[in-house]
Design a protein around this motif. Structure first.
Motif, PDB file in Angstrom:
ATOM      1  N   SER A 278      15.367   9.898  -2.435  1.00 39.10           N
ATOM      2  CA  SER A 278      14.357   9.377  -0.596  1.00 39.10           C
ATOM      3  C   SER A 278      13.157   9.491  -0.265  1.00 39.10           C
ATOM      4  CB  SER A 278      14.648  10.778   0.109  1.00 39.10           C
ATOM      5  OG  SER A 278      15.351  11.671  -1.051  1.00 39.10           O
ATOM      6  N   ALA A 279      11.931  10.040  -0.797  1.00 40.99           N
ATOM      7  CA  ALA A 279      10.858   9.433  -0.870  1.00 40.99           C
ATOM      8  C   ALA A 279      10.675   7.762  -1.192  1.00 40.99           C
ATOM      9  CB  ALA A 279      10.068  10.435  -2.194  1.00 40.99           C
ATOM     10  N   ALA A 280      11.432   7.501  -2.339  1.00 37.61           N
ATOM     11  CA  ALA A 280      11.442   5.571  -2.215  1.00 37.61           C
ATOM     12  C   ALA A 280      12.197   5.792  -0.915  1.00 37.61           C
ATOM     13  CB  ALA A 280      12.109   5.217  -3.523  1.00 37.61           C
ATOM     14  N   THR A 281      13.159   5.925  -0.203  1.00 37.81           N
ATOM     15  CA  THR A 281      14.080   5.431   0.090  1.00 37.81           C
ATOM     16  C   THR A 281      13.332   5.458   2.380  1.00 37.81           C
ATOM     17  OG1 THR A 281      15.920   5.542  -0.817  1.00 37.81           O
ATOM     18  CG2 THR A 281      15.787   5.225   1.307  1.00 37.81           C
ATOM     19  N   LEU A 282      11.874   6.442   2.179  1.00 37.08           N
ATOM     20  CA  LEU A 282      11.664   6.854   3.121  1.00 37.08           C
ATOM     21  C   LEU A 282      11.389   5.548   4.442  1.00 37.08           C
ATOM     22  CD1 LEU A 282      10.989   8.905   5.055  1.00 37.08           C
ATOM     23  CD2 LEU A 282       8.685   9.269   3.422  1.00 37.08           C
ATOM     24  N   PRO A 283      10.041   4.935   3.652  1.00 33.25           N
ATOM     25  CA  PRO A 283      10.183   3.057   4.237  1.00 33.25           C
ATOM     26  C   PRO A 283      11.266   2.597   5.387  1.00 33.25           C
ATOM     27  CG  PRO A 283       8.671   3.614   2.403  1.00 33.25           C
ATOM     28  CD  PRO A 283      10.199   4.551   2.370  1.00 33.25           C
ATOM     29  N   ALA A 308      12.616  14.547   4.592  1.00 34.91           N
ATOM     30  CA  ALA A 308      12.864  13.816   3.072  1.00 34.91           C
ATOM     31  C   ALA A 308      12.158  14.849   1.901  1.00 34.91           C
ATOM     32  CB  ALA A 308      11.375  12.395   2.690  1.00 34.91           C
ATOM     33  N   THR A 309      11.624  15.297   2.759  1.00 32.32           N
ATOM     34  CA  THR A 309      10.873  16.761   1.616  1.00 32.32           C
ATOM     35  C   THR A 309      10.998  17.869   1.563  1.00 32.32           C
ATOM     36  OG1 THR A 309       8.557  15.736   2.419  1.00 32.32           O
ATOM     37  CG2 THR A 309       8.175  17.618   1.461  1.00 32.32           C
ATOM     38  N   ILE A 310      12.078  17.958   2.912  1.00 34.35           N
ATOM     39  CA  ILE A 310      12.308  19.659   2.516  1.00 34.35           C
ATOM     40  C   ILE A 310      13.972  19.878   2.557  1.00 34.35           C
ATOM     41  CG2 ILE A 310      10.661  20.678   3.414  1.00 34.35           C
ATOM     42  CD1 ILE A 310      11.612  21.757   6.072  1.00 34.35           C
ATOM     43  N   ASN A 311      15.082  18.751   3.403  1.00 36.52           N
ATOM     44  CA  ASN A 311      16.098  18.089   4.012  1.00 36.52           C
ATOM     45  C   ASN A 311      17.164  17.790   3.001  1.00 36.52           C
ATOM     46  OD1 ASN A 311      18.602  19.121   5.571  1.00 36.52           O
ATOM     47  ND2 ASN A 311      18.030  16.790   6.327  1.00 36.52           N
ATOM     48  N   MET A 312      17.910  18.830   2.304  1.00 38.36           N
ATOM     49  CA  MET A 312      18.440  17.708   1.430  1.00 38.36           C
ATOM     50  C   MET A 312      20.336  18.577   1.213  1.00 38.36           C
ATOM     51  SD  MET A 312      15.604  16.848  -1.583  1.00 38.36           S
ATOM     52  CE  MET A 312      14.203  16.161  -1.231  1.00 38.36           C
ATOM     53  N   ASP A 313      20.726  18.034   1.993  1.00 44.66           N
ATOM     54  CA  ASP A 313      21.874  18.930   2.170  1.00 44.66           C
ATOM     55  C   ASP A 313      23.095  18.527   0.808  1.00 44.66           C
ATOM     56  OD1 ASP A 313      20.878  19.504   4.453  1.00 44.66           O
ATOM     57  OD2 ASP A 313      22.295  17.857   5.565  1.00 44.66           O
ATOM     58  N   GLY A 314      23.150  16.644   0.531  1.00 43.38           N
ATOM     59  CA  GLY A 314      23.541  16.702  -0.515  1.00 43.38           C
ATOM     60  C   GLY A 314      23.182  17.682  -2.012  1.00 43.38           C
ATOM     61  N   THR A 315      21.723  17.527  -2.508  1.00 40.71           N
ATOM     62  CA  THR A 315      21.598  18.078  -3.450  1.00 40.71           C
ATOM     63  C   THR A 315      22.145  19.618  -3.130  1.00 40.71           C
ATOM     64  OG1 THR A 315      19.542  16.630  -3.235  1.00 40.71           O
ATOM     65  CG2 THR A 315      19.265  19.055  -4.248  1.00 40.71           C
ATOM     66  N   SER A 316      21.782  20.443  -2.771  1.00 40.57           N
ATOM     67  CA  SER A 316      21.910  21.845  -2.256  1.00 40.57           C
ATOM     68  C   SER A 316      23.450  21.641  -2.420  1.00 40.57           C
ATOM     69  CB  SER A 316      22.341  21.963  -0.906  1.00 40.57           C
ATOM     70  OG  SER A 316      22.296  21.684   0.241  1.00 40.57           O
ATOM     71  N   LEU A 317      24.657  21.046  -1.671  1.00 41.86           N
ATOM     72  CA  LEU A 317      26.019  20.274  -1.945  1.00 41.86           C
ATOM     73  C   LEU A 317      26.299  20.656  -3.397  1.00 41.86           C
ATOM     74  CD1 LEU A 317      28.685  19.491   0.186  1.00 41.86           C
ATOM     75  CD2 LEU A 317      28.455  19.153  -2.248  1.00 41.86           C
ATOM     76  N   ALA A 355      11.296  14.418  -3.721  1.00 44.69           N
ATOM     77  CA  ALA A 355      12.970  13.711  -3.816  1.00 44.69           C
ATOM     78  C   ALA A 355      12.691  12.287  -4.259  1.00 44.69           C
ATOM     79  CB  ALA A 355      12.114  13.263  -1.902  1.00 44.69           C
ATOM     80  N   VAL A 356      12.526  13.078  -5.657  1.00 44.90           N
ATOM     81  CA  VAL A 356      12.810  11.632  -7.314  1.00 44.90           C
ATOM     82  C   VAL A 356      13.938  12.502  -7.620  1.00 44.90           C
ATOM     83  CG1 VAL A 356      10.066  12.011  -6.685  1.00 44.90           C
ATOM     84  CG2 VAL A 356      11.395  13.097  -8.127  1.00 44.90           C
ATOM     85  N   PRO A 357      14.397  11.082  -8.423  1.00 43.14           N
ATOM     86  CA  PRO A 357      15.460  11.032  -9.086  1.00 43.14           C
ATOM     87  C   PRO A 357      15.408  12.240  -9.571  1.00 43.14           C
ATOM     88  CG  PRO A 357      14.866   8.917  -9.189  1.00 43.14           C
ATOM     89  CD  PRO A 357      13.339   9.996  -8.629  1.00 43.14           C
ATOM     90  N   GLY A 358      16.538  13.361 -10.284  1.00 42.63           N
ATOM     91  CA  GLY A 358      17.046  14.513 -10.865  1.00 42.63           C
ATOM     92  C   GLY A 358      16.118  15.211 -10.635  1.00 42.63           C
ATOM     93  N   ALA A 359      15.384  15.200  -9.619  1.00 43.37           N
ATOM     94  CA  ALA A 359      14.580  16.447  -9.702  1.00 43.37           C
ATOM     95  C   ALA A 359      15.734  17.617  -8.469  1.00 43.37           C
ATOM     96  CB  ALA A 359      14.102  16.656  -7.812  1.00 43.37           C
ATOM     97  N   GLY A 360      17.011  17.181  -8.094  1.00 45.14           N
ATOM     98  CA  GLY A 360      18.024  19.034  -7.802  1.00 45.14           C
ATOM     99  C   GLY A 360      19.045  19.444  -9.019  1.00 45.14           C
ATOM    100  N   MET A 361      18.293  18.973 -10.455  1.00 41.70           N
ATOM    101  CA  MET A 361      18.961  19.382 -11.709  1.00 41.70           C
ATOM    102  C   MET A 361      18.267  20.569 -11.518  1.00 41.70           C
ATOM    103  SD  MET A 361      21.002  18.033 -14.561  1.00 41.70           S
ATOM    104  CE  MET A 361      20.316  16.841 -14.845  1.00 41.70           C
ATOM    105  N   VAL A 362      16.692  19.751 -11.702  1.00 37.90           N
ATOM    106  CA  VAL A 362      16.089  21.453 -12.160  1.00 37.90           C
ATOM    107  C   VAL A 362      15.766  22.654 -11.620  1.00 37.90           C
ATOM    108  CG1 VAL A 362      12.899  21.143 -12.369  1.00 37.90           C
ATOM    109  CG2 VAL A 362      14.275  18.943 -13.126  1.00 37.90           C
ATOM    110  N   MET A 363      15.811  21.955 -10.144  1.00 34.73           N
ATOM    111  CA  MET A 363      15.722  23.231  -9.367  1.00 34.73           C
ATOM    112  C   MET A 363      17.486  24.393  -9.371  1.00 34.73           C
ATOM    113  SD  MET A 363      12.936  23.499  -8.301  1.00 34.73           S
ATOM    114  CE  MET A 363      13.298  24.600  -6.463  1.00 34.73           C
ATOM    115  N   LEU A 364      18.105  23.432  -9.690  1.00 32.92           N
ATOM    116  CA  LEU A 364      19.179  23.917 -10.670  1.00 32.92           C
ATOM    117  C   LEU A 364      19.396  24.965 -11.260  1.00 32.92           C
ATOM    118  CD1 LEU A 364      22.541  24.090 -10.087  1.00 32.92           C
ATOM    119  CD2 LEU A 364      23.192  22.583 -12.376  1.00 32.92           C
ATOM    120  N   VAL A 365      18.679  24.987 -12.289  1.00 33.13           N
ATOM    121  CA  VAL A 365      18.073  25.880 -13.289  1.00 33.13           C
ATOM    122  C   VAL A 365      18.019  27.555 -12.210  1.00 33.13           C
ATOM    123  CG1 VAL A 365      16.271  26.909 -15.037  1.00 33.13           C
ATOM    124  CG2 VAL A 365      17.649  24.365 -14.910  1.00 33.13           C
ATOM    125  N   ILE A 366      16.769  27.513 -11.505  1.00 35.79           N
ATOM    126  CA  ILE A 366      16.977  28.248 -10.055  1.00 35.79           C
ATOM    127  C   ILE A 366      18.175  29.210  -9.594  1.00 35.79           C
ATOM    128  CG2 ILE A 366      15.323  29.122  -8.315  1.00 35.79           C
ATOM    129  CD1 ILE A 366      12.909  27.443  -9.862  1.00 35.79           C
TER     130      ILE A 366
END
Ligand code: ASP
Length: 426
Positions: A278-283, A308-317, A355-366
């Protein structure tokens, strides 16, 4: 524009499939094709910090007074959290109905875990680092001690946003004559950045070609998709439902035609899919929302970078589905209380995901740790995470764009005359 990007993507996939038949292809693609994709992503990331700085300073300083800023901030954060909670809930309902984990055999489970064990443990250790921070760490990190330090790392978006807000507020508070040259400078600089985005978009079809060709070469085998098919279908069904939710929200609160909304947003969605960031897509999201949907710059320049930094509905789902899927695959029964806990942890974990590739999976651990689900289960879903990451990033970006429309509608009477918006044709 979105047709050109789609053609680039299609040709990239075809080239990847074709090349996959040759043994020399992986190193050829790595040396001669992938670098063009990386250059394209780098160029997009390159303009993210200057874009946030210039557009937010300009946007905030254009506000009539500070109460508009707090009103916008409150509405934005409230809507972000609300959409995220809806996303997690959709994920939980679907995963409980479809039960993808029940369809996975013992043999496949053991097989997957042993093949991806080491990849999973890298993610687990990254998450442990993140978890070892205090409860106020996230808040503390928003305030940088040096603006150049903050701007030096694209992961520090919130710090850059904080600085830009302060400068914007300062500009509102000082006498108009002193503010004018500074505002004019940032105004002009902002136009330059927007022009650079236009230029970059000309190269987008080539960039996505390279990215997708390289992804296809590295893609997991079809057998993996077959084993994890139900899981992937659950995540994707949830993501599609979220897109429907945005369409309903945009239509209900702004009266805009959802088809026109998605048509205007398509280039940003395609880039989100191709880059998984999402960060790369922001512009590009910024350009689509302001120039093609009529969202005022002062709203978009605040809502989108924060989103882009805090709202990640797709990631949370995805985190909710993945957590319950892993529990099902291990034969664990999750109580209602635990599942409600997942709503809270997945919401927070998605806020904390970069907002980078794969970040959602790291946080999934938590999320897993909190729900008492074995972290080793991460290995189960590792193999097909990238394609799902591409899909969830599309939803992350769409959510930010939808919320910027909603906030604009609520804020507009106090910033720009409503007629101006009416005149913008979608
Ligand atoms: N790739 C996602 C994004 O940039 C984050 C994630 O879910 O991994 O929005």
């Amino acid at each position: 524009m979105h047709w050109k990007i789609l053609i680039g993507m299609g040709l990239g996939v075809m080239a990847g499939l074709l090349l996959a038949n040759f043994s020399w292809a992986p190193s050829f693609v790595k040396d001669w094709i992938k670098p063009f994709g990386t250059m394209f992503i780098n160029a997009l990331k390159l303009i993210a910090v200057p874009l946030i700085l210039t557009s937010l300073i300009k946007g905030v300083s254009d506000l009539k007074d500070l109460s508009h800023l707090s009103k916008m901030g409150f509405r934005t954060v409230f809507t972000f959290i609300a959409t995220t909670v809806v996303a997690v809930s959709i994920g939980l309902v679907l995963v409980n109905i479809i039960k993808p984990g029940a369809s996975i055999s013992e043999a496949t489970r053991v097989d997957l875990i042993s093949s991806y064990e080491s990849d999973a443990s890298t993610n687990i250790s990254k998450a442990v680092e993140q978890k070892e921070t205090g409860p106020l760490q996230g808040l503390q990190e928003i305030i940088p001690d040096n603006i150049f330090g903050a701007a030096a790392d694209n992961r520090n978006m919130l710090q850059v946003i904080f600085f830009a807000l302060l400068v914007g507020v300062g500009l509102i508070l000082i006498p108009k004559e002193s503010a004018r040259p500074v505002k004019e400078f940032f105004d002009g600089f902002n136009d330059v950045i927007l022009k650079i985005i236009d230029l970059l978009m000309l190269t987008a079809p080539f960039g996505v070609f390279a990215l997708l060709a390289a992804l296809v070469i590295d893609a997991p085998g079809l057998d993996l998709f077959a084993a994890l098919g139900m899981y992937a279908i659950t995540v994707i069904a949830g993501l599609i439902l979220m897109l429907v939710v945005y369409a309903i929200l945009v239509y209900t609160f702004t009266g805009k035609n959802p088809a026109a909304f998605y048509k205007a947003l398509a280039p940003a969605q395609l880039l989100a899919f191709s880059t998984s960031s999402s960060a790369a897509t922001l512009p590009v999201t910024m350009e689509r929302v302001t120039e093609h949907m009529g969202v005022p710059k002062e709203v978009a320049s605040f809502v989108l970078p924060v989103g882009a930094t805090i709202n990640m509905d797709g990631t949370s789902l995805y985190q909710a589905v993945a957590a319950v899927f892993i529990a099902q695959a291990f034969g664990l029964d999750l109580s209602i209380g635990t599942q409600l806990g997942i709503i809270a942890t997945a919401t927070l974990a998605s806020i904390g995901s970069a907002a980078v590739p794969g970040a959602g999976m790291v946080m999934l651990v938590i999320v897993l740790a909190q729900a008492g689900i074995p972290e080793a289960g991460l290995a189960l879903i590792f193999g097909i995470d990238r394609p799902l990451d591409m899909c969830r990033t599309v939803v992350n970006v769409s959510g930010d764009a939808a919320v910027s429309n909603l906030v604009a509608k609520a804020i507009i009477p106090v910033t720009v005359p409503a007629v101006e918006l009416e005149e913008v044709k979608l």
